[in-house]
Design an enzyme around this catalytic site. Structure first.
Site, mmCIF file in Angstrom:
data_model
loop_
_atom_site.group_PDB
_atom_site.id
_atom_site.type_symbol
_atom_site.label_atom_id
_atom_site.label_comp_id
_atom_site.label_asym_id
_atom_site.label_seq_id
_atom_site.Cartn_x
_atom_site.Cartn_y
_atom_site.Cartn_z
ATOM 1 N N LYS A 1 45.875 -25.685 -79.932
ATOM 2 C CA LYS A 1 44.688 -24.835 -79.853
ATOM 3 C C LYS A 1 44.667 -23.976 -78.595
ATOM 4 O O LYS A 1 45.409 -24.197 -77.627
ATOM 5 C CB LYS A 1 43.420 -25.685 -79.950
ATOM 6 N N ARG B 1 44.500 -35.400 -85.193
ATOM 7 C CA ARG B 1 44.885 -34.437 -86.231
ATOM 8 C C ARG B 1 45.886 -33.468 -85.617
ATOM 9 O O ARG B 1 45.551 -32.746 -84.668
ATOM 10 C CB ARG B 1 43.643 -33.698 -86.738
#
Length: 282
Positions: A225, A259
């Site tokens: 991210k 995740r």
């Protein structure tokens, strides 16, 4: 926290952190968009993630990256349902990453075990759908705004980002419990990168142990991210080391599911972490 998590056909324990492998069937996801866009490619990729150590597969047919454009219900169904059907007997729980009640229902009918909803069941009809399927797991996430605009002007939480996230998730859990949903079906996600600045993301990660008071399993999704790029100054596909470091920081603070895109590398990192914490079985 409950000792087991009810997840469709499965009951999951958290004696060790579990890995959720990401299966994007999209042309525009921020990291691996178009890489596994065909049904066969997505199924092959997912089976490879299971071989690498994925404990759960998270299937998504619509990108929720910042600035992403929505897709129609039918288009999302066309992308995900054949993949779900192809993976139904792969041996691990299947998760559907969607906020659309229509997609949730079709996915559950096709064999999905877990609903992973960035809107935390706030879309009309979503709560009713998961109530129709009394065994499916549900992961609810904190998000400010909506994917297309959430990062344009994130709110100033002051020093209260973790408190705000906890309050939101507590309220959503209360509504779910009042609707008769078994607490053993509920998982929470702080929502890293969803309407939050890099500084807010790292404060939330630093203080994430405070969320354990909600007594629900915590999922952390930080893989590749922007928050990782903000401190490593690396492009999206060169953020493996930073992603693993952030995932381990989350696990150290109570996360029981991570995740990730990079299952094999994360599996090895968690194996070492587990050996440090719990010893080696020889």
């Amino acid at each position: 926290m409950n000792s087991t998590f009810l997840c469709g056909r499965f009951e999951l324990g958290f004696e060790r952190p579990l890995i959720m492998g990401i299966v994007n069937i999209t042309p525009d996801s921020f990291s691996d968009g178009s890489h596994h866009f065909s049904t066969n490619a997505a199924i092959d990729h997912a089976l490879g993630l299971v071989e690498q150590g994925a404990d759960i597969l998270d299937i998504g047919g619509e990108s929720t990256r910042p600035g992403s454009e929505p897709v129609s219900i039918q288009e999302e169904l066309n992308r995900v349902i054949p993949v779900i059907e192809g993976l139904r007997n792969c041996g691990v729980p299947l998760s559907i990453d969607t906020f659309k009640p229509e997609v949730m229902k079709a996915a559950l009918q096709s064999g999905v075990d877990l609903i992973n909803d960035i809107y935390a069941l706030r879309q009309p009809g979503a709560l009713e759908v998961v109530s129709e399927f009394p065994h499916c797991g549900i992961c609810i996430m904190h998000m400010h705004g909506e994917p297309k605009t959430m990062q344009v002007n994130p709110p100033d939480y002051g020093n209260n980002i973790t408190r705000e996230v906890a309050a939101f998730l507590r309220d959503r859990m209360k509504i779910m419990l009042q609707s008769g949903i078994d607490p053993r079906r509920i998982m929470i996600d702080p929502g890293f990168g969803f309407g939050k600045t890099a500084a807010q993301n790292f404060q939330l990660l630093r203080e994430m142990a405070d969320l354990n008071e909600l007594k629900a399993p915590i999922l952390v999704g930080v893989s590749r991210k922007t928050m990782i790029g903000a401190v490593t100054h690396k492009p999206v596909n060169d953020r493996l080391s930073g992603s693993i470091a952030a995932a381990l920081a989350g696990v150290a603070r109570g996360a029981v599911v991570v995740r990730v895109h990079d299952v094999a590398q994360t599996h090895d990192a968690l194996a070492v972490w587990n050996a440090v914490e719990f010893g080696v079985n020889e």
